[in-house]
Design a protein around this motif. Sequence first.
Motif, PDB file in Angstrom:
ATOM      1  N   MET A 280       0.830  -1.205   0.000  1.00  0.00           N
ATOM      2  CA  MET A 280       0.000   0.000   0.000  1.00  0.00           C
ATOM      3  C   MET A 280       0.864   1.255   0.000  1.00  0.00           C
ATOM      4  SD  MET A 280      -3.058  -1.387   2.506  1.00  0.00           S
ATOM      5  CE  MET A 280      -4.021   0.130   2.530  1.00  0.00           C
ATOM      6  N   PHE A 281       1.930   1.272   0.798  1.00  0.00           N
ATOM      7  CA  PHE A 281       2.844   2.420   0.784  1.00  0.00           C
ATOM      8  C   PHE A 281       3.519   2.559  -0.584  1.00  0.00           C
ATOM      9  CE2 PHE A 281       2.852   1.827   5.524  1.00  0.00           C
ATOM     10  CZ  PHE A 281       2.255   3.056   5.818  1.00  0.00           C
ATOM     11  N   ASP A 282       3.851   1.438  -1.224  1.00  0.00           N
ATOM     12  CA  ASP A 282       4.425   1.482  -2.572  1.00  0.00           C
ATOM     13  C   ASP A 282       3.430   2.074  -3.570  1.00  0.00           C
ATOM     14  OD1 ASP A 282       6.814   0.404  -1.678  1.00  0.00           O
ATOM     15  OD2 ASP A 282       6.389  -1.624  -2.415  1.00  0.00           O
ATOM     16  N   CYS A 283       2.152   1.770  -3.411  1.00  0.00           N
ATOM     17  CA  CYS A 283       1.122   2.333  -4.301  1.00  0.00           C
ATOM     18  C   CYS A 283       1.037   3.848  -4.138  1.00  0.00           C
ATOM     19  CB  CYS A 283      -0.234   1.692  -4.028  1.00  0.00           C
ATOM     20  SG  CYS A 283      -0.376   0.002  -4.621  1.00  0.00           S
ATOM     21  N   ILE A 284       1.103   4.324  -2.897  1.00  0.00           N
ATOM     22  CA  ILE A 284       1.086   5.769  -2.666  1.00  0.00           C
ATOM     23  C   ILE A 284       2.268   6.424  -3.382  1.00  0.00           C
ATOM     24  CG2 ILE A 284       1.316   7.598  -0.926  1.00  0.00           C
ATOM     25  CD1 ILE A 284      -0.082   5.640   1.071  1.00  0.00           C
ATOM     26  N   LYS A 285       3.442   5.849  -3.226  1.00  0.00           N
ATOM     27  CA  LYS A 285       4.642   6.399  -3.879  1.00  0.00           C
ATOM     28  C   LYS A 285       4.504   6.361  -5.398  1.00  0.00           C
ATOM     29  CE  LYS A 285       7.462   4.929   0.011  1.00  0.00           C
ATOM     30  NZ  LYS A 285       8.345   3.860   0.486  1.00  0.00           N
ATOM     31  N   GLY A 286       3.895   5.304  -5.928  1.00  0.00           N
ATOM     32  CA  GLY A 286       3.702   5.193  -7.376  1.00  0.00           C
ATOM     33  C   GLY A 286       2.744   6.240  -7.917  1.00  0.00           C
ATOM     34  N   ILE A 287       1.661   6.491  -7.201  1.00  0.00           N
ATOM     35  CA  ILE A 287       0.710   7.530  -7.629  1.00  0.00           C
ATOM     36  C   ILE A 287       1.374   8.902  -7.570  1.00  0.00           C
ATOM     37  CG2 ILE A 287      -1.359   8.791  -6.860  1.00  0.00           C
ATOM     38  CD1 ILE A 287      -2.182   6.432  -8.491  1.00  0.00           C
ATOM     39  N   ARG A 288       2.159   9.132  -6.537  1.00  0.00           N
ATOM     40  CA  ARG A 288       2.896  10.404  -6.451  1.00  0.00           C
ATOM     41  C   ARG A 288       3.817  10.569  -7.659  1.00  0.00           C
ATOM     42  NH1 ARG A 288       4.850  10.576  -0.110  1.00  0.00           N
ATOM     43  NH2 ARG A 288       2.795  11.033   0.781  1.00  0.00           N
ATOM     44  N   ARG A 289       4.501   9.494  -8.008  1.00  0.00           N
ATOM     45  CA  ARG A 289       5.421   9.521  -9.153  1.00  0.00           C
ATOM     46  C   ARG A 289       4.658   9.774 -10.456  1.00  0.00           C
ATOM     47  NH1 ARG A 289       6.683   4.094  -9.428  1.00  0.00           N
ATOM     48  NH2 ARG A 289       4.888   3.979 -10.812  1.00  0.00           N
ATOM     49  N   ASP A 290       3.543   9.080 -10.646  1.00  0.00           N
ATOM     50  CA  ASP A 290       2.839   9.123 -11.923  1.00  0.00           C
ATOM     51  C   ASP A 290       1.856  10.282 -12.066  1.00  0.00           C
ATOM     52  OD1 ASP A 290       4.212   6.797 -12.494  1.00  0.00           O
ATOM     53  OD2 ASP A 290       2.502   5.473 -12.155  1.00  0.00           O
ATOM     54  N   TYR A 291       1.276  10.738 -10.936  1.00  0.00           N
ATOM     55  CA  TYR A 291       0.212  11.748 -11.010  1.00  0.00           C
ATOM     56  C   TYR A 291       0.463  12.986 -10.157  1.00  0.00           C
ATOM     57  CZ  TYR A 291      -2.468   8.184 -13.437  1.00  0.00           C
ATOM     58  OH  TYR A 291      -2.901   7.243 -14.338  1.00  0.00           O
ATOM     59  N   GLY A 292       1.483  12.961  -9.311  1.00  0.00           N
ATOM     60  CA  GLY A 292       1.810  14.137  -8.527  1.00  0.00           C
ATOM     61  C   GLY A 292       0.932  14.383  -7.317  1.00  0.00           C
ATOM     62  N   PHE A 293       0.210  13.386  -6.836  1.00  0.00           N
ATOM     63  CA  PHE A 293      -0.571  13.531  -5.615  1.00  0.00           C
ATOM     64  C   PHE A 293      -0.602  12.191  -4.902  1.00  0.00           C
ATOM     65  CE2 PHE A 293      -3.869  11.714  -8.287  1.00  0.00           C
ATOM     66  CZ  PHE A 293      -4.683  11.018  -7.418  1.00  0.00           C
ATOM     67  N   GLY A 294      -1.151  12.182  -3.699  1.00  0.00           N
ATOM     68  CA  GLY A 294      -1.349  10.932  -2.973  1.00  0.00           C
ATOM     69  C   GLY A 294      -0.747  10.951  -1.584  1.00  0.00           C
ATOM     70  N   ARG A 295      -1.621  10.779  -0.598  1.00  0.00           N
ATOM     71  CA  ARG A 295      -1.165  10.729   0.792  1.00  0.00           C
ATOM     72  C   ARG A 295      -1.634   9.463   1.500  1.00  0.00           C
ATOM     73  NH1 ARG A 295      -3.745  15.765   3.356  1.00  0.00           N
ATOM     74  NH2 ARG A 295      -5.392  15.157   1.915  1.00  0.00           N
ATOM     75  N   ALA A 296      -2.632   8.780   0.939  1.00  0.00           N
ATOM     76  CA  ALA A 296      -3.199   7.630   1.645  1.00  0.00           C
ATOM     77  C   ALA A 296      -3.919   6.719   0.666  1.00  0.00           C
ATOM     78  CB  ALA A 296      -4.172   8.107   2.719  1.00  0.00           C
ATOM     79  N   ILE A 297      -4.109   5.474   1.121  1.00  0.00           N
ATOM     80  CA  ILE A 297      -4.831   4.490   0.325  1.00  0.00           C
ATOM     81  C   ILE A 297      -5.540   3.539   1.284  1.00  0.00           C
ATOM     82  CG2 ILE A 297      -2.858   2.910   0.161  1.00  0.00           C
ATOM     83  CD1 ILE A 297      -3.793   2.305  -2.753  1.00  0.00           C
ATOM     84  N   ALA A 298      -6.700   3.071   0.867  1.00  0.00           N
ATOM     85  CA  ALA A 298      -7.462   2.083   1.631  1.00  0.00           C
ATOM     86  C   ALA A 298      -7.295   0.722   0.958  1.00  0.00           C
ATOM     87  CB  ALA A 298      -8.934   2.474   1.689  1.00  0.00           C
TER      88      ALA A 298
END
Length: 167
Positions: A35-53
């Motif tokens: 889940m933390f890797d997904c947050i980092k991936g969204i930040r990389r690809d879309y420039g946002f993201g602080r949390a995921i369920a």
Amino acid sequence: MEREILLLGNPQLYEISEDVKKEELEDLRPVFEDMFDCIKGIRRDYGFGRAIAAPQIGIKKRLICILTDKPYVIINPTLEFIGDEMMELMDDCMSFPKLLVRVHRYRHCILRYTDENWEKQEMRMDDDMSELIQHEYDHLDGILATMRAIDNKSFVMKKYANPSLSK
């Protein structure tokens, strides 16, 4: 491992998640990291993201990971709203990364949860953090921000935050 994030329209996103049991904790530890890797991936690809369920990656458990000043693992959360003060904002989501939705959220809340060490925690959350936890908590109940839209004109498409990423 960066898992695939389920996208708007996937029927799994509308299901209610089950509580995490203490005996499941060790088996879920790799999921926390995913889940933390997904947050980092969204930040990389879309420039946002602080949390995921967890339901956003197909795990039907009441589990949220937040990556802000430090990583937080939130298990079996409950929310208590403080007062009636609401705020209006444009909400984004990893399950629809190019869409913003105008919603109302409570400005203040108390989050109670179990952490990754199976210890009870309590945090007061205000403003953007209050909005964030409400958004993620909704995912646990199969509710998406699109379902909380203020009206039928509350949807805005966005471009990538980082122009070098748009193609």
